[in-house]
Enzyme design. Structure first.
Site, short mmCIF file in Angstrom:
data_model
loop_
_atom_site.label_atom_id
_atom_site.label_comp_id
_atom_site.label_asym_id
_atom_site.label_seq_id
_atom_site.Cartn_x
_atom_site.Cartn_y
_atom_site.Cartn_z
N GLU A 39 17.35 85.59 5.55
CA GLU A 39 17.49 84.20 5.07
C GLU A 39 17.17 83.20 6.18
O GLU A 39 17.43 83.46 7.36
CB GLU A 39 18.95 83.98 4.63
CG GLU A 39 19.32 84.84 3.45
CD GLU A 39 20.84 84.96 3.24
OE1 GLU A 39 21.26 85.05 2.08
OE2 GLU A 39 21.59 84.98 4.23
N LYS B 44 18.73 78.58 11.17
CA LYS B 44 19.13 79.94 11.57
C LYS B 44 18.34 80.95 10.76
O LYS B 44 18.09 80.73 9.57
CB LYS B 44 20.64 80.14 11.33
CG LYS B 44 21.13 81.54 11.72
CD LYS B 44 22.65 81.64 11.71
CE LYS B 44 23.21 81.97 10.35
NZ LYS B 44 24.67 82.23 10.40
N GLY C 65 31.40 88.14 -0.13
CA GLY C 65 30.52 87.94 -1.30
C GLY C 65 29.60 86.77 -0.99
O GLY C 65 30.02 85.62 -1.06
N ASP C 66 28.36 87.06 -0.60
CA ASP C 66 27.50 85.97 -0.11
C ASP C 66 26.04 86.16 -0.50
O ASP C 66 25.15 85.63 0.15
CB ASP C 66 27.66 85.83 1.41
CG ASP C 66 27.30 87.11 2.17
OD1 ASP C 66 26.97 88.12 1.51
OD2 ASP C 66 27.33 87.10 3.40
P1 NAD Z 1 30.34 95.20 8.79
O1 NAD Z 1 29.39 96.11 8.09
O2 NAD Z 1 30.42 95.23 10.25
O3 NAD Z 1 31.83 95.44 8.23
C1 NAD Z 1 32.12 95.51 6.87
C2 NAD Z 1 33.32 96.45 6.67
O4 NAD Z 1 33.65 96.45 5.27
C3 NAD Z 1 33.01 97.90 7.05
O5 NAD Z 1 33.91 98.35 8.03
C4 NAD Z 1 33.17 98.67 5.73
O6 NAD Z 1 33.69 99.97 5.90
C5 NAD Z 1 34.12 97.75 4.98
N1 NAD Z 1 34.11 97.94 3.52
C6 NAD Z 1 33.04 98.08 2.70
N2 NAD Z 1 33.48 98.23 1.42
C7 NAD Z 1 34.83 98.16 1.46
C8 NAD Z 1 35.84 98.23 0.46
N3 NAD Z 1 35.54 98.43 -0.82
N4 NAD Z 1 37.13 98.12 0.84
C9 NAD Z 1 37.47 97.95 2.16
N5 NAD Z 1 36.54 97.87 3.13
C10 NAD Z 1 35.24 97.98 2.79
O7 NAD Z 1 29.98 93.73 8.27
P2 NAD Z 1 30.44 92.33 8.90
O8 NAD Z 1 29.43 91.82 9.85
O9 NAD Z 1 31.87 92.43 9.32
O10 NAD Z 1 30.32 91.41 7.61
C11 NAD Z 1 31.25 91.55 6.56
C12 NAD Z 1 30.77 90.75 5.36
O11 NAD Z 1 30.83 89.36 5.63
C13 NAD Z 1 29.33 91.04 4.95
O12 NAD Z 1 29.29 91.17 3.54
C14 NAD Z 1 28.56 89.83 5.40
O13 NAD Z 1 27.42 89.59 4.63
C15 NAD Z 1 29.60 88.75 5.23
N6 NAD Z 1 29.42 87.55 6.03
C16 NAD Z 1 29.68 86.36 5.46
C17 NAD Z 1 29.59 85.20 6.19
C18 NAD Z 1 29.93 83.87 5.56
O14 NAD Z 1 29.70 82.84 6.15
N7 NAD Z 1 30.53 83.88 4.39
C19 NAD Z 1 29.18 85.25 7.53
C20 NAD Z 1 28.95 86.49 8.11
C21 NAD Z 1 29.08 87.64 7.36
#
Ligand code: NAD
Length: 342
Positions: free
Chosen positions: A56, A69, A226-227
């Site tokens: 993105e 970004k 959820g994004d």
């Molecule tokens: P990551 O892959 O490092 O960590 C995600 C964790 O979620 C993993 O440890 C995984 O085992 C766990 N997981 C997956 N399904 C699960 C479930 N059903 N129950 C419990 N745990 C579960 O990812 P991250 O960098 O920590 O990012 C996490 C999420 O946040 C991603 O979906 C990312 O797109 C989102 N995100 C959103 C924003 C925002 O501004 N809203 C910013 C950054 C990241």
């Protein structure tokens, strides 16, 4: 020359201040920019989807500075030793169009996401909130925990992840942080009795991390994972029974939890609450949801914060030609030739 902030430079800055002080300073910048929301150019981010992820671009400008970004989201990446989310970005001077700063934004995204989450919770959660359920203990999770401690005084966290090693890592990283940690048996168990619940899981699916019955009256939900279209975390019934707050409605209807709802489902943009133009929480028992997807203004604020925080010797990049005669770009070729010959 354009200032460059790489991973090591940013790490030094965050280590020198400590993550909580760094995030608190960042919150001030994000909040300042949310309060002047109408000054910004806004557009839903430009997404390029594949079966397993998304890349993105997130641009915005306040008329003086321009920021963008580049960010990816590939939940499958950790299986091959890569991060789910990586990013870099730039800040430019609108007057000249020249870039001023190019930065790593993988760490900066985790810091700004945590800052925005805690800023939203400070405005929406019950003021006496001290406990949090934290579902998803990957890359973003410790940043979230520190931000909630710094801004709201959260001192007890119940964690849950489907990967026990992620929970081990979280506990090890948070040792000595002053936050007491309980390992929950499920997401519902982590949410049980919590004042605030953060969901920050990664899976490219319409997951149901929490069901309606898992969330008690008065809870504030910080739904971060959820994004993307087809990537949500909450049971739609939770949203029906809650007051939902978003960053930029147009983008959130495409990417947020509210993609599950009708197009006229009522939401409130967070900037309006922060600037006193709309109500936040209206009762102790109300469930509030911050349906976070991440918006360009947060990255703009983070880049602005970084730029203002730079001190001492700065690393620069040879990115823009420096010419005596700005019309003689071609002339650079003969200068290089002369230099080579010499
Ligand atoms: P990551 O892959 O490092 O960590 C995600 C964790 O979620 C993993 O440890 C995984 O085992 C766990 N997981 C997956 N399904 C699960 C479930 N059903 N129950 C419990 N745990 C579960 O990812 P991250 O960098 O920590 O990012 C996490 C999420 O946040 C991603 O979906 C990312 O797109 C989102 N995100 C959103 C924003 C925002 O501004 N809203 C910013 C950054 C990241």
């Amino acid at each position: 020359m354009v200032v460059f902030v790489g991973v090591n430079e940013l790490l030094s800055m965050v280590r020198a201040r400590g993550p909580e002080t760094f995030i608190s300073g960042l919150v001030d910048y994000v909040e300042h920019d949310f309060r002047r929301w109408t000054a910004f150019d806004k557009t839903p981010r430009i997404a390029s989807h594949s079966d397993i992820g998304v890349i993105e671009l997130m641009p915005t400008s306040d008329g003086k500075l321009y920021g963008f970004k580049f960010v990816n989201g590939h939940p499958i990446n950790p299986k091959t030793g890569r991060l789910t989310v990586t990013a870099f970005g730039a800040l430019a001077d609108v007057k000249t169009g020249y870039p001023m700063l190019i930065s790593e934004m993988t760490l900066l995204t985790a810091l700004r996401t945590a800052a925005t989450s805690a800023m939203a919770a400070r405005a929406l959660a019950r003021p006496d909130s001290r406990t949090m359920g934290l579902v998803g203990n990957g890359s973003q999770s410790e940043f979230q925990a520190h931000a909630f401690k710094a801004l709201l005084g959260i001192d007890r966290i119940a964690i849950f992840d489907i990967d026990p090693a992620a929970m081990d890592k979280f506990e090890a990283n948070m040792a000595g942080s002053g936050i007491s940690i309980r390992r929950a048996k499920s997401a519902a168990d982590a949410a049980d009795g919590a004042d605030i619940v953060t969901t920050v899981t990664a899976d490219k699916t319409n997951a149901t991390i929490l069901r309606d019955g898992d969330v008690g009256p008065g809870t504030h939900l910080n739904a971060v994972g959820g994004d993307c279209p087809g990537k949500t975390e909450l049971d739609a019934a939770i949203l029906e029974n809650a007051s939902v707050f978003v960053e930029y409605t147009e983008q959130s209807r495409i990417e947020g939890e509210i993609q599950q709802m009708d197009k006229d489902f009522a939401v409130t943009e967070l900037w309006k609450v922060l600037s006193g133009k709309a109500k936040g929480r209206t009762s102790r028992d109300e469930i509030t949801v911050f349906d976070s997807v991440g918006f360009a203004i947060e990255d703009f604020s983070a880049l602005r914060y970084l730029h203002d925080s730079l001190s001492g010797k700065r690393r620069t990049l040879d990115l823009i030609p420096d010419l005596d005669n700005p019309k003689n770009l071609f002339g650079l070729l003969s200068i290089e030739k002369a230099t080579l010959v010499a």
